[in-house]
Enzyme design. Structure first.
Site, mmCIF file in Angstrom:
data_model
loop_
_atom_site.group_PDB
_atom_site.id
_atom_site.type_symbol
_atom_site.label_atom_id
_atom_site.label_comp_id
_atom_site.label_asym_id
_atom_site.label_seq_id
_atom_site.Cartn_x
_atom_site.Cartn_y
_atom_site.Cartn_z
ATOM 1 C CB THR A 158 10.197 -8.108 -36.282
ATOM 2 O OG1 THR A 158 10.707 -8.655 -35.081
ATOM 3 C CG2 THR A 158 8.791 -7.579 -35.993
ATOM 4 C CE1 TYR A 188 9.405 -2.812 -34.271
ATOM 5 C CE2 TYR A 188 9.792 -4.878 -33.095
ATOM 6 C CZ TYR A 188 10.019 -4.056 -34.186
ATOM 7 O OH TYR A 188 10.853 -4.476 -35.207
HETATM 8 N N1 NAD Z 1 17.007 -4.370 -35.372
HETATM 9 C C1 NAD Z 1 16.505 -5.600 -35.376
HETATM 10 O O1 NAD Z 1 17.028 -6.500 -34.699
HETATM 11 C C2 NAD Z 1 15.311 -5.947 -36.246
HETATM 12 C C3 NAD Z 1 14.879 -7.277 -36.332
HETATM 13 C C4 NAD Z 1 13.803 -7.577 -37.172
HETATM 14 C C5 NAD Z 1 13.182 -6.579 -37.908
HETATM 15 N N2 NAD Z 1 13.607 -5.300 -37.786
HETATM 16 C C6 NAD Z 1 12.966 -4.270 -38.629
HETATM 17 O O2 NAD Z 1 13.994 -3.749 -39.459
HETATM 18 C C7 NAD Z 1 13.740 -2.410 -39.812
HETATM 19 C C8 NAD Z 1 14.946 -1.547 -39.517
HETATM 20 O O3 NAD Z 1 15.301 -1.696 -38.144
HETATM 21 P P1 NAD Z 1 16.562 -0.958 -37.545
HETATM 22 O O4 NAD Z 1 17.023 -1.719 -36.378
HETATM 23 O O5 NAD Z 1 17.512 -0.641 -38.630
HETATM 24 O O6 NAD Z 1 15.849 0.368 -37.021
HETATM 25 P P2 NAD Z 1 16.373 1.851 -36.963
HETATM 26 O O7 NAD Z 1 15.527 2.505 -35.923
HETATM 27 O O8 NAD Z 1 17.845 1.894 -36.817
HETATM 28 O O9 NAD Z 1 16.004 2.436 -38.399
HETATM 29 C C9 NAD Z 1 14.720 2.814 -38.768
HETATM 30 C C10 NAD Z 1 14.830 4.011 -39.696
HETATM 31 O O10 NAD Z 1 13.522 4.344 -40.153
HETATM 32 C C11 NAD Z 1 13.366 5.755 -40.102
HETATM 33 N N3 NAD Z 1 11.932 6.022 -39.926
HETATM 34 C C12 NAD Z 1 11.153 5.676 -38.880
HETATM 35 N N4 NAD Z 1 9.893 6.096 -39.073
HETATM 36 C C13 NAD Z 1 9.880 6.738 -40.277
HETATM 37 C C14 NAD Z 1 8.883 7.389 -41.033
HETATM 38 N N5 NAD Z 1 7.644 7.528 -40.553
HETATM 39 N N6 NAD Z 1 9.214 7.913 -42.238
HETATM 40 C C15 NAD Z 1 10.474 7.838 -42.704
HETATM 41 N N7 NAD Z 1 11.483 7.226 -42.028
HETATM 42 C C16 NAD Z 1 11.184 6.689 -40.827
HETATM 43 C C17 NAD Z 1 14.220 6.230 -38.938
HETATM 44 O O11 NAD Z 1 14.608 7.592 -39.082
HETATM 45 C C18 NAD Z 1 15.402 5.274 -39.008
HETATM 46 O O12 NAD Z 1 16.449 5.788 -39.793
HETATM 47 C C19 NAD Z 1 12.474 -2.025 -39.024
HETATM 48 O O13 NAD Z 1 11.383 -2.167 -39.901
HETATM 49 C C20 NAD Z 1 12.403 -3.064 -37.914
HETATM 50 O O14 NAD Z 1 11.066 -3.281 -37.503
HETATM 51 C C21 NAD Z 1 14.661 -4.946 -36.977
#
Ligand code: NAD
Length: 343
Positions: A134, A159
């Site tokens: 991120t 985070y």
């Molecule tokens: N949403 C954003 O704007 C953004 C921006 C940059 C990076 N990210 C990164 O993108 C990725 C996805 O983000 P998102 O917004 O889709 O999040 P989200 O919370 O919608 O999805 C995360 C998923 O990971 C699963 N998960 C969490 N911990 C777990 C574990 N220990 N074992 C198995 N599954 C697990 C959850 O059940 C969920 O389905 C993350 O790594 C986040 O750090 C998100």
């Protein structure tokens, strides 16, 4: 046929990426997720139901339940098999929750990352492992600073610190075991089926219901926070673009003082402040925006007013977001109003 593992596949970005793979490749896809409060299998059911060839899509997608806090044991490993590509998106991602409970973020973002890296490190046919990081690892960006891939890190909440920790493990596995790891830094992602706690779905709903929209601002309440928002389909397009590049050619692009693991910023087309964004959301619904500026940042350390990344490396490689951001916002608002169960 190529095989890809998407961890966090029932999450917001993960399911968009799977949807993109279903329409743009013939790869076999495995989603690994533990389905916590933010994971939702209905996202995957939805995209399968909406696909042109439902039966084929269903056959190409395998769903595995596993919590990556635990190592991948023999049973799960037999179920998963090995892969050409792994994209590690599973993480705890809600900043407020990390401030309440930092240790659970260490388990999900650092320990879990080590478990998936460890599982993959002896794969014979692994072509790429993507650690999906991120912009928040760089911390707040002063006006006119857009961080480059190799700039210093400055986590302002648990985070971002745990995402940075997972990222360093990914770099270490590249250096120690010669794994073909790359890292992406993505800015704020939005799109269909996002968790309703997030700013865009929450604002769509509040505007629809004629409620007051709270917008985080500076202490004087004169300027709203800003981000380079990017639609999840553009993120998926960037990830597939990177997966399809030769690993050796990517390595040459990004050498920095001898650092090996290639890193790429995936950045939205323009910087938007949250007031402008809320106005666009109201405009798309033909409504007047009823809002207040809230100085959240002084009261709650850990929230940053501005994040910004420099996207020039991806541009140099030939990748840019395709569609106009205002069209994207309008599309997501219209979709969310029609599919109100998601907001
Ligand atoms: N949403 C954003 O704007 C953004 C921006 C940059 C990076 N990210 C990164 O993108 C990725 C996805 O983000 P998102 O917004 O889709 O999040 P989200 O919370 O919608 O999805 C995360 C998923 O990971 C699963 N998960 C969490 N911990 C777990 C574990 N220990 N074992 C198995 N599954 C697990 C959850 O059940 C969920 O389905 C993350 O790594 C986040 O750090 C998100």
């Amino acid at each position: 046929m190529k095989r890809i593992l998407v961890t966090g596949g029932a999450g917001f970005i993960g399911h968009h990426f799977i949807n993109y793979l279903l329409t743009r490749t013939d790869w076999h896809i495995t989603s690994l997720d533990r389905l916590d409060f933010s994971g939702n299998l209905n996202r995957l059911t939805n995209i399968i139901d909406e696909s042109n060839n439902r039966d084929k899509a269903k056959k190409r997608l395998k769903i595995v339940f596993h919590d990556l806090r635990a190592e991948i044991n023999e049973y799960i490993a037999n179920d998963l098999g090995d892969f050409n590509y792994i994209i590690h998106m599973a993480a705890s991602s809600h900043v407020d929750r990390s401030i309440e409970d930092p240790m659970s973020f260490v388990l999900d973002n650092v320990v879990a990352t080590c478990n998936i890296l460890n599982y993959a490190r002896n794969f014979k046919k692994l072509e790429k492992f993507v650690y999906f990081s991120t912009d928040e690892v760089f911390g707040p960006a002063p006006i006119s600073i857009n961080y480059k891939e190799r700039d210093r890190y400055n986590s302002t909440n648990p985070y971002s610190a745990t995402k940075a920790g997972g990222e360093e493990l990914a770099v270490a596995f590249q250096n120690t075991y010669n794994m073909p790891v790359i890292v992406t830094h993505t800015m704020n992602v939005f799109g269909e089926r996002q968790h309703p706690e997030k700013f865009i779905p929450m604002t769509i709903k509040n505007v629809r219901d004629n409620k007051l929209v709270s917008i985080h601002s500076n202490a004087k309440k004169t300027k709203a926070g800003s981000r380079h928002y990017i639609h999840a389909e553009d993120v998926a397009n960037a990830c597939l673009f990177l997966l399809k590049q030769e690993y050796a050619s990517l390595k040459n692009e990004v050498d920095f003082g001898g650092a090996k693991c290639p890193k790429f910023n995936i950045v939205g087309p323009i910087e938007l402040d949250n007031h402008e964004l809320a106005q666009e959301i109201a405009k798309a619904q033909n409504k007047k925006l009823n809002y207040e500026f809230v100085d959240f940042h002084s009261a709650r350390p850990g929230h940053d007013l501005r994040y910004a990344l420099d996207g020039s490396l991806m541009k140099k490689l030939g990748w840019e977001p395709k569609k106009n951001i205002f069209e994207r916002i309008k599309d997501v608002v219209n979709w969310s109003i029609k599919n109100e169960n998601w907001i």
